[in-house]
Scaffold this motif. Sequence first.
Motif, PDB file in Angstrom:
ATOM      1  N   LYS A   8      -6.687  -0.487   5.540  1.00 36.27           N
ATOM      2  CA  LYS A   8      -6.177  -1.026   4.285  1.00 36.27           C
ATOM      3  C   LYS A   8      -6.093   0.084   3.245  1.00 36.27           C
ATOM      4  CE  LYS A   8      -8.096  -5.641   4.812  1.00 36.27           C
ATOM      5  NZ  LYS A   8      -8.986  -6.647   4.195  1.00 36.27           N
ATOM      6  N   ALA A   9      -5.203  -0.088   2.285  1.00 29.58           N
ATOM      7  CA  ALA A   9      -5.002   0.921   1.244  1.00 29.58           C
ATOM      8  C   ALA A   9      -6.284   1.200   0.474  1.00 29.58           C
ATOM      9  CB  ALA A   9      -3.890   0.488   0.291  1.00 29.58           C
ATOM     10  N   ILE A  10      -7.055   0.176   0.145  1.00 32.07           N
ATOM     11  CA  ILE A  10      -8.289   0.378  -0.611  1.00 32.07           C
ATOM     12  C   ILE A  10      -9.286   1.223   0.183  1.00 32.07           C
ATOM     13  CG2 ILE A  10      -9.356  -1.799   0.132  1.00 32.07           C
ATOM     14  CD1 ILE A  10      -9.675  -0.263  -3.361  1.00 32.07           C
ATOM     15  N   ASP A  11      -9.350   0.999   1.494  1.00 33.17           N
ATOM     16  CA  ASP A  11     -10.251   1.784   2.337  1.00 33.17           C
ATOM     17  C   ASP A  11      -9.747   3.213   2.510  1.00 33.17           C
ATOM     18  OD1 ASP A  11     -11.996  -0.398   2.684  1.00 33.17           O
ATOM     19  OD2 ASP A  11     -10.762  -1.155   4.346  1.00 33.17           O
ATOM     20  N   ALA A  12      -8.441   3.359   2.633  1.00 33.23           N
ATOM     21  CA  ALA A  12      -7.860   4.706   2.744  1.00 33.23           C
ATOM     22  C   ALA A  12      -8.110   5.489   1.461  1.00 33.23           C
ATOM     23  CB  ALA A  12      -6.369   4.606   3.040  1.00 33.23           C
ATOM     24  N   ALA A  13      -7.957   4.830   0.322  1.00 35.47           N
ATOM     25  CA  ALA A  13      -8.201   5.491  -0.967  1.00 35.47           C
ATOM     26  C   ALA A  13      -9.645   5.960  -1.060  1.00 35.47           C
ATOM     27  CB  ALA A  13      -7.864   4.543  -2.110  1.00 35.47           C
ATOM     28  N   ARG A  14     -10.570   5.129  -0.630  1.00 38.43           N
ATOM     29  CA  ARG A  14     -11.991   5.524  -0.633  1.00 38.43           C
ATOM     30  C   ARG A  14     -12.219   6.735   0.254  1.00 38.43           C
ATOM     31  NH1 ARG A  14     -13.871  -0.429   0.092  1.00 38.43           N
ATOM     32  NH2 ARG A  14     -13.877  -1.121  -2.070  1.00 38.43           N
ATOM     33  N   ARG A  15     -11.610   6.736   1.436  1.00 38.67           N
ATOM     34  CA  ARG A  15     -11.777   7.872   2.364  1.00 38.67           C
ATOM     35  C   ARG A  15     -11.221   9.160   1.779  1.00 38.67           C
ATOM     36  NH1 ARG A  15     -10.716   5.609   8.499  1.00 38.67           N
ATOM     37  NH2 ARG A  15     -12.015   3.773   8.274  1.00 38.67           N
ATOM     38  N   LEU A  16     -10.150   9.035   0.996  1.00 41.24           N
ATOM     39  CA  LEU A  16      -9.540  10.218   0.381  1.00 41.24           C
ATOM     40  C   LEU A  16     -10.174  10.574  -0.959  1.00 41.24           C
ATOM     41  CD1 LEU A  16      -5.799   9.449   1.154  1.00 41.24           C
ATOM     42  CD2 LEU A  16      -7.279  11.104   2.309  1.00 41.24           C
ATOM     43  N   GLY A  17     -11.031   9.695  -1.475  1.00 45.90           N
ATOM     44  CA  GLY A  17     -11.704   9.963  -2.737  1.00 45.90           C
ATOM     45  C   GLY A  17     -10.817   9.806  -3.958  1.00 45.90           C
ATOM     46  N   VAL A  18      -9.836   8.896  -3.867  1.00 46.82           N
ATOM     47  CA  VAL A  18      -8.920   8.657  -4.988  1.00 46.82           C
ATOM     48  C   VAL A  18      -8.861   7.164  -5.274  1.00 46.82           C
ATOM     49  CG1 VAL A  18      -7.511  10.696  -4.500  1.00 46.82           C
ATOM     50  CG2 VAL A  18      -6.870   8.492  -3.509  1.00 46.82           C
ATOM     51  N   ASP A  19      -8.265   6.817  -6.397  1.00 47.85           N
ATOM     52  CA  ASP A  19      -8.057   5.422  -6.749  1.00 47.85           C
ATOM     53  C   ASP A  19      -6.882   4.866  -5.939  1.00 47.85           C
ATOM     54  OD1 ASP A  19      -8.912   3.349  -8.851  1.00 47.85           O
ATOM     55  OD2 ASP A  19      -6.707   3.307  -8.966  1.00 47.85           O
ATOM     56  N   SER A  21      -4.423   3.164  -6.952  1.00 44.75           N
ATOM     57  CA  SER A  21      -3.146   3.372  -7.646  1.00 44.75           C
ATOM     58  C   SER A  21      -2.603   4.777  -7.377  1.00 44.75           C
ATOM     59  CB  SER A  21      -3.286   3.127  -9.142  1.00 44.75           C
ATOM     60  OG  SER A  21      -4.206   4.029  -9.715  1.00 44.75           O
ATOM     61  N   THR A  22      -3.492   5.751  -7.268  1.00 41.85           N
ATOM     62  CA  THR A  22      -3.073   7.120  -6.929  1.00 41.85           C
ATOM     63  C   THR A  22      -2.472   7.155  -5.539  1.00 41.85           C
ATOM     64  OG1 THR A  22      -4.804   8.058  -8.324  1.00 41.85           O
ATOM     65  CG2 THR A  22      -3.872   9.498  -6.618  1.00 41.85           C
ATOM     66  N   LEU A  23      -3.113   6.486  -4.602  1.00 45.42           N
ATOM     67  CA  LEU A  23      -2.602   6.439  -3.233  1.00 45.42           C
ATOM     68  C   LEU A  23      -1.223   5.796  -3.196  1.00 45.42           C
ATOM     69  CD1 LEU A  23      -3.143   7.028  -0.273  1.00 45.42           C
ATOM     70  CD2 LEU A  23      -4.298   4.817  -0.120  1.00 45.42           C
ATOM     71  N   ALA A  29       6.015   8.610  -3.756  1.00 48.66           N
ATOM     72  CA  ALA A  29       6.539   9.974  -3.868  1.00 48.66           C
ATOM     73  C   ALA A  29       6.805  10.602  -2.501  1.00 48.66           C
ATOM     74  CB  ALA A  29       5.563  10.840  -4.653  1.00 48.66           C
ATOM     75  N   GLY A  30       6.420   9.923  -1.432  1.00 53.10           N
ATOM     76  CA  GLY A  30       6.641  10.458  -0.086  1.00 53.10           C
ATOM     77  C   GLY A  30       5.628  11.502   0.329  1.00 53.10           C
ATOM     78  N   LYS A  31       4.495  11.575  -0.355  1.00 54.16           N
ATOM     79  CA  LYS A  31       3.474  12.570  -0.025  1.00 54.16           C
ATOM     80  C   LYS A  31       2.624  12.172   1.171  1.00 54.16           C
ATOM     81  CE  LYS A  31       3.004  14.504  -4.633  1.00 54.16           C
ATOM     82  NZ  LYS A  31       2.069  14.850  -5.705  1.00 54.16           N
ATOM     83  N   ILE A  32       2.541  10.872   1.431  1.00 53.33           N
ATOM     84  CA  ILE A  32       1.753  10.376   2.554  1.00 53.33           C
ATOM     85  C   ILE A  32       2.518   9.245   3.225  1.00 53.33           C
ATOM     86  CG2 ILE A  32       0.430   8.798   1.072  1.00 53.33           C
ATOM     87  CD1 ILE A  32      -1.989   9.340   2.944  1.00 53.33           C
ATOM     88  N   GLU A  33       2.487   9.230   4.533  1.00 57.19           N
ATOM     89  CA  GLU A  33       3.162   8.178   5.293  1.00 57.19           C
ATOM     90  C   GLU A  33       2.273   6.949   5.354  1.00 57.19           C
ATOM     91  OE1 GLU A  33       4.747   9.314   9.067  1.00 57.19           O
ATOM     92  OE2 GLU A  33       5.134  11.350   8.374  1.00 57.19           O
ATOM     93  N   CYS A  34       2.904   5.790   5.519  1.00 61.30           N
ATOM     94  CA  CYS A  34       2.152   4.547   5.605  1.00 61.30           C
ATOM     95  C   CYS A  34       2.865   3.585   6.532  1.00 61.30           C
ATOM     96  CB  CYS A  34       1.970   3.927   4.222  1.00 61.30           C
ATOM     97  SG  CYS A  34       3.511   3.347   3.492  1.00 61.30           S
ATOM     98  N   VAL A  35       2.231   2.441   6.746  1.00 58.67           N
ATOM     99  CA  VAL A  35       2.810   1.356   7.536  1.00 58.67           C
ATOM    100  C   VAL A  35       2.966   0.166   6.602  1.00 58.67           C
ATOM    101  CG1 VAL A  35       2.450  -0.191   9.487  1.00 58.67           C
ATOM    102  CG2 VAL A  35       1.650   2.181   9.615  1.00 58.67           C
ATOM    103  N   TRP A  36       4.201  -0.305   6.454  1.00 52.76           N
ATOM    104  CA  TRP A  36       4.465  -1.497   5.626  1.00 52.76           C
ATOM    105  C   TRP A  36       4.541  -2.691   6.566  1.00 52.76           C
ATOM    106  CZ3 TRP A  36       4.863  -1.485   0.338  1.00 52.76           C
ATOM    107  CH2 TRP A  36       5.029  -0.247  -0.275  1.00 52.76           C
ATOM    108  N   SER A  41       2.098  -5.135   1.435  1.00 52.72           N
ATOM    109  CA  SER A  41       0.983  -4.808   2.321  1.00 52.72           C
ATOM    110  C   SER A  41       1.154  -3.409   2.897  1.00 52.72           C
ATOM    111  CB  SER A  41       0.897  -5.825   3.461  1.00 52.72           C
ATOM    112  OG  SER A  41       0.640  -7.111   2.945  1.00 52.72           O
ATOM    113  N   VAL A  42       0.370  -2.481   2.375  1.00 48.63           N
ATOM    114  CA  VAL A  42       0.443  -1.086   2.807  1.00 48.63           C
ATOM    115  C   VAL A  42      -0.808  -0.755   3.607  1.00 48.63           C
ATOM    116  CG1 VAL A  42       0.602   1.306   2.030  1.00 48.63           C
ATOM    117  CG2 VAL A  42       1.748  -0.490   0.753  1.00 48.63           C
ATOM    118  N   TYR A  43      -0.599  -0.200   4.781  1.00 50.09           N
ATOM    119  CA  TYR A  43      -1.701   0.200   5.652  1.00 50.09           C
ATOM    120  C   TYR A  43      -1.475   1.632   6.103  1.00 50.09           C
ATOM    121  CZ  TYR A  43      -2.935  -4.729   5.906  1.00 50.09           C
ATOM    122  OH  TYR A  43      -3.298  -6.008   5.591  1.00 50.09           O
ATOM    123  N   PHE A  44      -2.532   2.244   6.613  1.00 49.90           N
ATOM    124  CA  PHE A  44      -2.474   3.622   7.082  1.00 49.90           C
ATOM    125  C   PHE A  44      -3.171   3.721   8.425  1.00 49.90           C
ATOM    126  CE2 PHE A  44      -2.397   3.481   2.537  1.00 49.90           C
ATOM    127  CZ  PHE A  44      -1.411   4.379   2.184  1.00 49.90           C
TER     128      PHE A  44
END
Length: 70
Positions: A8-19, A21-23, A29-36, A41-44
Motif C-alpha cells: 500500500k502507498a502508506i506502507d511504501a511511504a513509511r519504507r521510503l521515509g517520506v509522507d 503525499s510526497t510519494l 511526476a513519473g519518478k517512481i513506478e506504481c500499480v494502479w 488505489s496506488v500500490y507498489f
Amino acid sequence: MTATILIKAIDAARRLGVDRSTLHRWVKAGKIECVWLERNSVYFTQEQLDDFIARHRKRYQPARLRDNAE
C-alpha cells in the motif's frame, strides 16, 4: 508462477521515509513506478521500491577518504 506482493502507498511511504503525499507527487511526476488497481488505489511492488532507492541513493565519499585520495 509466483504471486507478487503489493504494498500500500502508506506502507511504501513509511519504507521510503517520506509522507504519503510526497510519494503521490513522485508518482505523478513519473519518478517512481506504481500499480494502479482502481482510480484512487496506488500500490507498489518491492522491486519498484528497490529500483527507486537504487536510482536516488546519494553517492558520496566521506571527506576523510576524499582527502587521503588526493
